[in-house]
Design a protein around this motif. Structure first.
Motif, PDB file in Angstrom:
ATOM      1  N   UNK A   6       0.820  -1.215   0.000  1.00 24.13           N
ATOM      2  CA  UNK A   6       0.000   0.000   0.000  1.00 24.13           C
ATOM      3  C   UNK A   6       0.857   1.269   0.000  1.00 24.13           C
ATOM      4  N   UNK A   7       2.137   1.121   0.381  1.00 22.73           N
ATOM      5  CA  UNK A   7       3.028   2.275   0.323  1.00 22.73           C
ATOM      6  C   UNK A   7       3.055   2.851  -1.092  1.00 22.73           C
ATOM      7  N   UNK A  56       0.516   3.305  -3.031  1.00 19.81           N
ATOM      8  CA  UNK A  56      -0.565   4.284  -3.103  1.00 19.81           C
ATOM      9  C   UNK A  56      -0.150   5.595  -2.456  1.00 19.81           C
ATOM     10  N   UNK A  57       0.588   5.480  -1.325  1.00 21.76           N
ATOM     11  CA  UNK A  57       1.042   6.690  -0.645  1.00 21.76           C
ATOM     12  C   UNK A  57       1.913   7.510  -1.589  1.00 21.76           C
TER      13      UNK A  57
END
Lengths: 349, 321
Positions: free
Chosen positions: A318-319, A321-322
């Motif tokens: 998910x990093x 997406x960050x």
């Protein structure tokens, strides 16, 4: 130095700096979690472009982003805030699967495949046009109606995947596999890099030519910069907006069709969020078709690299997406700063 | 008699469902009155969910969870305020970027929480039903046993009363005070406001932060009170529904409450129908899509030509001298 060249140089350097800032931000966060930045960077490069196969994987991941990014950019350029790439992408994929399983178009691959793709684009474009109609008819803001239509599309696709399109041989929520002649040819053996990615690049080049050297491209840009001025000089604003929405929805749908026919060959109930990522790709590519090719490739590398990092170092993917979110904000802020510093305000789209 | 009590149950559920909508909606509405269109409200809600969950799970104290949820959402809102108000970035795209950030950030935090053994919230950290915190169980039970208003008003989570009072205060603020007039004037004509010495940017940043706190609190309501847990993307598009409801309410606080309660009724009815075996006949995806179909219809009912605040979503100042 002409102003066009100057603005291109400024755009590109702002974008590169913005990407650098976003990467630095994430590296700092990861460093606080105890991962050395050098390890993360080398591991990311190894995972996304370490050898031919991995780079092909990144290219394949860039494929759907290329389509949704172009879809968003085409609409944004004209001032039409189509956030509905997600739903349009899914509906295109769903139509393609339907064509490959229950309603197979006639003829051999060279005839059936284009028909299926056209059908997928048409379904997605009609879905997108619902928002345009709602705006024209009732004044519903497109930003919002397209978002709401996304959620409805997810439910519609889910219903079809577990209903008429469901694979009778399994209880899992997924469709049957598509027939072989409707699958896109694979370009590199041992990977899933398929013809669709090339089609996406051709689409980007085609859009670049249309935007740059045709009357319709010029009119669309004028409508995007100032709809009132466009109307005053006699450009049919509404019909240009309809056209743009149809092209935007069609591109997203085509992306969905290419993805499903090139990669998995069937559809399961899960959402993929290529549509929302497409907005980030469009902003990172500065709404320029050629920029979007580069942006999609970067985002593709980001996602394959993130998957590699998750496997090796246990960093949640998910990093990725960050990074996307930070990149978009950095690009926006950077371009505003650059406008103030280097150019007269009216020149920035 | 059966039907009557069923009706009360549905209304009570509608109130429970409407609370976060009203809370986050009032914040968004006030910011929109001042010309700020924050599409990132979905992300702020999600941030509130994960912030509240993680803080409450680690500390074992629900109130700390609520506080952290508000602070986390305000931190993200401050990024939005800085980018859009101070740096004049596009509100729409920045809002979508905020959503991306929140999805990525909450996913990362959730993975980390699971990896460190904080996937389940201790029971005492979550809130039970009670109209005010620390109310004695006897009083709560006695209040809830009142006819009609017992289940509808008193048998709710503590936030309900707070939201009611807060909404009333915002209504009064917008209607009756100088601050309310300033907020609306900023949304209609920021240039004139700046000319008479109103600090447009400070007001807008302040309102974005307040809206962020509201959304964070609403997110904490979802994770700490209604579900006592977290799941990825648990806000599930509620922020976008709120945006539609604000438009449907025509930027009026009273209208917003009515619209949210109506929406809560739809929500409660669908969960009742789903529970009573209707999902054997109708695919469950239809129930999932229902809120969004209702919100989309609300946009269609919205009358053409009724525009919101004049400068909603626009960059200000439009040129830099």
């Amino acid at each position: 130095m002409n102003s066009h060249f100057q603005s291109a140089v400024v755009s590109i350097s702002v974008t590169v700096v913005a990407v650098g800032i976003a990467m630095a931000f994430v590296l700092v966060v990861l460093a606080m979690m105890g991962h050395a930045p050098t390890t993360v960077m080398s591991m990311w490069l190894e995972g996304s472009a370490g050898n031919g196969t991995r780079f092909a994987m990144s290219l394949q991941a860039a494929g759907p982003l290329l389509f949704t990014g172009l879809a968003a950019a085409v609409a944004f350029r004209c001032g039409v805030w189509n956030i509905g790439g997600e739903g349009q992408f899914l509906l295109g994929a769903m139509t393609m699967v339907a064509c490959g399983t229950v309603m197979i178009p006639p003829g051999p691959a060279w005839c059936a495949l284009p028909i299926a793709c056209l059908l997928a684009s048409a379904v997605a474009a009609s879905w997108a046009l619902l928002a345009t109609v709602a705006e024209r008819w009732r004044g519903a803001p497109i930003v919002l109606s397209t978002i709401l239509l996304n959620f409805i599309a997810v439910a519609v696709v889910g219903m079809l995947v577990e209903g008429p399109l469901h694979d009778p041989n399994t209880t899992a929520p997924q469709t049957a596999s598509m027939v072989e002649h409707l699958r896109l040819p694979i370009l590199v053996d041992g990977t899933k890099l398929h013809l669709g990615v090339m089609v996406g690049m051709l689409a980007a080049i085609g859009l670049f030519i249309i935007a740059r050297w045709t009357m319709i491209g010029f009119e669309v840009r004028v409508v995007g910069l100032n709809a009132r001025a466009a109307a005053v000089v006699g450009i049919p604003v509404w019909s240009r907006q309809v056209l743009v929405m149809a092209v935007s929805g069609g591109l997203a749908g085509l992306g969905g069709a290419m993805q499903v026919s090139g990669v998995s060959g069937m559809l399961s109930g899960t959402s993929v969020s290529y549509g929302y990522a497409g907005i980030a790709v469009a902003m990172l590519g500065r709404l320029h078709p050629l920029g979007i090719i580069a942006a999609a490739l970067f985002m593709g590398m980001l996602s394959t690299g993130a998957r590699h990092l998750e496997g090796r170092l246990g960093i949640p993917r998910d990093m990725g997406d960050v990074v996307q979110g930070v990149v978009v904000i950095a690009v926006l802020v950077g371009s505003m700063l650059a406008t103030q510093r280097f150019m007269r305000p009216a020149q920035e789209p | 008699m059966i039907n009557e009590s069923l009706f009360i149950i549905v209304v009570a559920q509608a109130v429970t469902a409407a609370v976060p909508l009203v809370l986050a909606g009032v914040g968004e509405l006030t910011a929109q009155r001042a010309g700020i269109l924050n599409v990132g409200i979905e992300g702020l809600l999600l941030t509130g969910c994960i912030g509240g969950f993680v803080a409450a799970t680690i500390s074992g104290n629900g109130m700390i969870g609520v506080g952290v949820a508000m602070l986390a959402a305000m931190a993200l809102a401050s990024l939005f305020a800085w980018a859009t108000v101070m740096m004049r970035a596009d509100q729409m795209v920045t809002g979508m970027a905020i959503n991306l950030l929140a999805v990525g950030g909450s996913g990362t935090a959730w993975m980390l929480a699971q990896a460190h053994g904080y996937a389940h919230m201790p029971v005492e950290a979550g809130f039970t039903r009670g109209i005010v915190p620390w109310i004695s169980p006897e009083t709560q039970q006695w209040l809830s046993s009142w006819p009609i208003i017992g289940p509808i008003i008193f048998d709710q989570y503590g936030l309900t009363i707070v939201v009611g009072l807060f909404t009333l205060a915002v209504w009064w603020l917008l209607r009756r005070t100088r601050a309310g007039i300033i907020i609306q004037a900023i949304g209609e004509n920021p240039d004139s406001c700046a000319m008479v010495g109103i600090h447009v940017r400070q007001w807008r940043c302040g309102l974005i932060m307040v809206a962020g706190a509201c959304a964070g609190l609403a997110g904490a309501y979802l994770s700490l009170m209604r579900t006592h847990g977290f799941s990825p993307l648990m806000s599930g598009g509620m922020g976008f529904i709120i945006l539609a409801l604000v438009i449907f309410a025509r930027w009026q606080v009273g209208g917003l409450i009515a619209v949210c309660l109506g929406f809560g009724l739809v929500d409660a009815t669908q969960s009742l129908l789903q529970g009573s075996g209707m999902n054997q006949v109708v695919p469950y995806q239809l129930f999932q899509a229902l809120p969004f179909i209702v919100a989309f219809s609300a946009l269609l009912i919205f009358r053409r030509g009724q525009h919101g605040p004049a400068t909603l979503g626009q960059v200000w100042p439009s040129t830099i001298k």
